[in-house]
Design a protein around this motif. Sequence first.
Motif, PDB file in Angstrom:
ATOM      1  N   TYR A 144      -2.597   7.357 -10.667  1.00  0.00           N
ATOM      2  CA  TYR A 144      -4.024   7.044  -9.463  1.00  0.00           C
ATOM      3  C   TYR A 144      -4.855   5.442 -10.161  1.00  0.00           C
ATOM      4  CZ  TYR A 144      -8.006   8.015  -6.920  1.00  0.00           C
ATOM      5  OH  TYR A 144      -9.073   7.871  -6.683  1.00  0.00           O
ATOM      6  N   GLY A 145      -4.936   4.856  -8.705  1.00  0.00           N
ATOM      7  CA  GLY A 145      -6.176   3.923  -9.326  1.00  0.00           C
ATOM      8  C   GLY A 145      -5.822   2.877  -9.373  1.00  0.00           C
ATOM      9  N   GLN A 146      -4.333   2.284  -9.765  1.00  0.00           N
ATOM     10  CA  GLN A 146      -3.365   1.396 -10.710  1.00  0.00           C
ATOM     11  C   GLN A 146      -3.414   0.098  -9.591  1.00  0.00           C
ATOM     12  OE1 GLN A 146       0.516   2.389 -12.103  1.00  0.00           O
ATOM     13  NE2 GLN A 146       0.497   0.529 -13.022  1.00  0.00           N
ATOM     14  N   LYS A 147      -3.536  -1.217  -9.901  1.00  0.00           N
ATOM     15  CA  LYS A 147      -3.992  -1.558  -8.735  1.00  0.00           C
ATOM     16  C   LYS A 147      -2.286  -2.196  -9.240  1.00  0.00           C
ATOM     17  CE  LYS A 147      -8.103  -3.690  -7.493  1.00  0.00           C
ATOM     18  NZ  LYS A 147      -8.804  -2.163  -6.951  1.00  0.00           N
ATOM     19  N   VAL A 148      -0.812  -2.711  -8.278  1.00  0.00           N
ATOM     20  CA  VAL A 148       0.662  -3.230  -8.379  1.00  0.00           C
ATOM     21  C   VAL A 148       0.187  -4.369  -6.982  1.00  0.00           C
ATOM     22  CG1 VAL A 148       2.118  -1.674  -8.456  1.00  0.00           C
ATOM     23  CG2 VAL A 148       0.984  -0.690  -8.909  1.00  0.00           C
ATOM     24  N   PRO A 149       1.156  -5.259  -7.808  1.00  0.00           N
ATOM     25  CA  PRO A 149       1.868  -5.967  -6.924  1.00  0.00           C
ATOM     26  C   PRO A 149       3.240  -5.512  -5.909  1.00  0.00           C
ATOM     27  CG  PRO A 149       2.563  -6.601  -8.365  1.00  0.00           C
ATOM     28  CD  PRO A 149       2.062  -5.658  -8.898  1.00  0.00           C
ATOM     29  N   VAL A 150       2.599  -5.598  -4.497  1.00  0.00           N
ATOM     30  CA  VAL A 150       3.901  -4.810  -3.593  1.00  0.00           C
ATOM     31  C   VAL A 150       3.887  -6.115  -2.181  1.00  0.00           C
ATOM     32  CG1 VAL A 150       3.375  -2.687  -4.190  1.00  0.00           C
ATOM     33  CG2 VAL A 150       2.498  -4.072  -2.056  1.00  0.00           C
ATOM     34  N   TYR A 151       5.460  -6.002  -1.956  1.00  0.00           N
ATOM     35  CA  TYR A 151       5.649  -6.338  -0.862  1.00  0.00           C
ATOM     36  C   TYR A 151       5.535  -5.893   0.470  1.00  0.00           C
ATOM     37  CZ  TYR A 151       7.848 -10.343  -3.588  1.00  0.00           C
ATOM     38  OH  TYR A 151       7.540 -10.794  -5.238  1.00  0.00           O
ATOM     39  N   LEU A 152       4.776  -6.363   1.896  1.00  0.00           N
ATOM     40  CA  LEU A 152       4.509  -5.673   3.053  1.00  0.00           C
ATOM     41  C   LEU A 152       6.355  -5.784   3.750  1.00  0.00           C
ATOM     42  CD1 LEU A 152       1.405  -6.997   4.228  1.00  0.00           C
ATOM     43  CD2 LEU A 152       2.156  -4.610   2.847  1.00  0.00           C
ATOM     44  N   HIS A 153       6.845  -4.528   3.205  1.00  0.00           N
ATOM     45  CA  HIS A 153       8.486  -4.641   4.313  1.00  0.00           C
ATOM     46  C   HIS A 153       8.101  -4.562   5.903  1.00  0.00           C
ATOM     47  CE1 HIS A 153      12.544  -3.769   4.427  1.00  0.00           C
ATOM     48  NE2 HIS A 153      12.490  -4.594   3.308  1.00  0.00           N
ATOM     49  N   THR A 154       7.613  -3.649   6.349  1.00  0.00           N
ATOM     50  CA  THR A 154       8.407  -3.372   7.662  1.00  0.00           C
ATOM     51  C   THR A 154       7.046  -2.275   8.313  1.00  0.00           C
ATOM     52  OG1 THR A 154       9.503  -1.004   7.676  1.00  0.00           O
ATOM     53  CG2 THR A 154      10.553  -3.556   7.492  1.00  0.00           C
ATOM     54  N   LYS A 155       6.947  -2.558   9.559  1.00  0.00           N
ATOM     55  CA  LYS A 155       5.675  -1.726  10.430  1.00  0.00           C
ATOM     56  C   LYS A 155       6.290  -1.163  11.435  1.00  0.00           C
ATOM     57  CE  LYS A 155       2.488  -5.452  12.173  1.00  0.00           C
ATOM     58  NZ  LYS A 155       1.269  -5.747  11.903  1.00  0.00           N
ATOM     59  N   CYS A 156       6.004   0.056  11.626  1.00  0.00           N
ATOM     60  CA  CYS A 156       6.521   0.847  12.850  1.00  0.00           C
ATOM     61  C   CYS A 156       5.624   0.260  14.239  1.00  0.00           C
ATOM     62  CB  CYS A 156       7.348   2.280  12.672  1.00  0.00           C
ATOM     63  SG  CYS A 156       8.097   3.284  13.703  1.00  0.00           S
ATOM     64  N   ARG A 157       5.786   0.702  15.279  1.00  0.00           N
ATOM     65  CA  ARG A 157       4.773   0.354  16.716  1.00  0.00           C
ATOM     66  C   ARG A 157       4.767   1.594  16.652  1.00  0.00           C
ATOM     67  NH1 ARG A 157       2.114  -3.253  18.517  1.00  0.00           N
ATOM     68  NH2 ARG A 157       3.017  -5.597  17.804  1.00  0.00           N
ATOM     69  N   ARG A 158       5.641   2.383  16.536  1.00  0.00           N
ATOM     70  CA  ARG A 158       5.243   4.123  17.863  1.00  0.00           C
ATOM     71  C   ARG A 158       4.513   4.465  16.233  1.00  0.00           C
ATOM     72  NH1 ARG A 158       8.079   8.363  16.753  1.00  0.00           N
ATOM     73  NH2 ARG A 158      10.258   6.939  15.415  1.00  0.00           N
ATOM     74  N   THR A 159       4.812   4.982  14.993  1.00  0.00           N
ATOM     75  CA  THR A 159       3.691   5.631  14.112  1.00  0.00           C
ATOM     76  C   THR A 159       2.873   5.091  13.354  1.00  0.00           C
ATOM     77  OG1 THR A 159       5.607   4.976  11.972  1.00  0.00           O
ATOM     78  CG2 THR A 159       6.724   6.898  13.725  1.00  0.00           C
ATOM     79  N   GLY A 160       3.192   3.685  13.603  1.00  0.00           N
ATOM     80  CA  GLY A 160       1.967   3.341  12.323  1.00  0.00           C
ATOM     81  C   GLY A 160       2.524   3.759  11.434  1.00  0.00           C
ATOM     82  N   LYS A 161       3.341   3.410  10.845  1.00  0.00           N
ATOM     83  CA  LYS A 161       3.639   3.624   9.197  1.00  0.00           C
ATOM     84  C   LYS A 161       3.930   1.883   9.131  1.00  0.00           C
ATOM     85  CE  LYS A 161       4.938   7.975   8.881  1.00  0.00           C
ATOM     86  NZ  LYS A 161       6.743   9.763   9.434  1.00  0.00           N
ATOM     87  N   ILE A 162       3.394   1.316   7.725  1.00  0.00           N
ATOM     88  CA  ILE A 162       4.254   0.899   6.683  1.00  0.00           C
ATOM     89  C   ILE A 162       4.634   0.793   5.608  1.00  0.00           C
ATOM     90  CG2 ILE A 162       2.951  -1.729   5.744  1.00  0.00           C
ATOM     91  CD1 ILE A 162       0.622  -1.315   7.542  1.00  0.00           C
ATOM     92  N   SER A 163       6.029   0.226   5.522  1.00  0.00           N
ATOM     93  CA  SER A 163       6.743   0.569   4.085  1.00  0.00           C
ATOM     94  C   SER A 163       6.719  -0.919   3.371  1.00  0.00           C
ATOM     95  CB  SER A 163       8.034   0.830   4.400  1.00  0.00           C
ATOM     96  OG  SER A 163       9.020   0.102   5.017  1.00  0.00           O
ATOM     97  N   LEU A 164       7.018  -0.761   1.994  1.00  0.00           N
ATOM     98  CA  LEU A 164       6.729  -1.119   0.856  1.00  0.00           C
ATOM     99  C   LEU A 164       7.518  -0.721   0.405  1.00  0.00           C
ATOM    100  CD1 LEU A 164       3.257  -0.056   0.250  1.00  0.00           C
ATOM    101  CD2 LEU A 164       3.320  -1.891   1.748  1.00  0.00           C
ATOM    102  N   ARG A 165       7.959  -2.034  -0.610  1.00  0.00           N
ATOM    103  CA  ARG A 165       9.157  -2.792  -1.539  1.00  0.00           C
ATOM    104  C   ARG A 165       8.197  -3.390  -3.130  1.00  0.00           C
ATOM    105  NH1 ARG A 165      10.839  -0.288   1.570  1.00  0.00           N
ATOM    106  NH2 ARG A 165      12.746  -0.306   2.729  1.00  0.00           N
ATOM    107  N   LEU A 166       8.438  -2.499  -4.264  1.00  0.00           N
ATOM    108  CA  LEU A 166       8.225  -3.449  -5.773  1.00  0.00           C
ATOM    109  C   LEU A 166       8.730  -4.691  -5.541  1.00  0.00           C
ATOM    110  CD1 LEU A 166       8.182  -0.366  -8.408  1.00  0.00           C
ATOM    111  CD2 LEU A 166       6.371  -1.731  -7.191  1.00  0.00           C
TER     112      LEU A 166
END
Length: 163
Positions: free
Chosen positions: A141-163
């Motif tokens: 918790y609270g750790q800052k991590v570099p991630v890649y913005l992978h995909t987003k779903c227009r229907r649900t609004g969810k955003i998936s990430l990758r390391l």
Amino acid sequence: GRTPYQGIVESVDPNIGAFIDVGCEASVVLPLSGEAYGGTTSDVESKAAEEEVRELQVGQEVTVYVIVQTRHNNKVTVSLKPTPKKLIPWEAMVCDGQTKIKATVLNRTEWGTFFDIGCAQRGLLSAREVDNKALYDSLEYGQKVPVYLHTKCRRTGKISLRL
């Protein structure tokens, strides 16, 4: 983020937080966590936020700030303080698998880790999609991590990430 809304405390759940009526159809929750103070905070601030939420009374007026809007279940998470930075609109998030950002770990579940990505939606790093299990297991918790913005779903609004 930064726009104040007046609301009335409808109920307080000792395990979840306070439910607030701000005059919209969505379920509005003020969580028992550092998010109640506008996002990731120190342990001291997180404990203070939790205590402040627990002390709210049914019928009490409260000023809150929207920090997360979840489209698929019509849920809104609010805080007692504005976010430090203006939130990026979901539509403006470039999720192409190549856009790298610094994200902050919010919480972990058995199926993934949620991150504050500076948007009104939270990003999810799925436990199934991780190649580097040692790095994934070390996230806190609270750790800052570099991630890649992978995909987003227009229907649900969810955003998936990758390391």
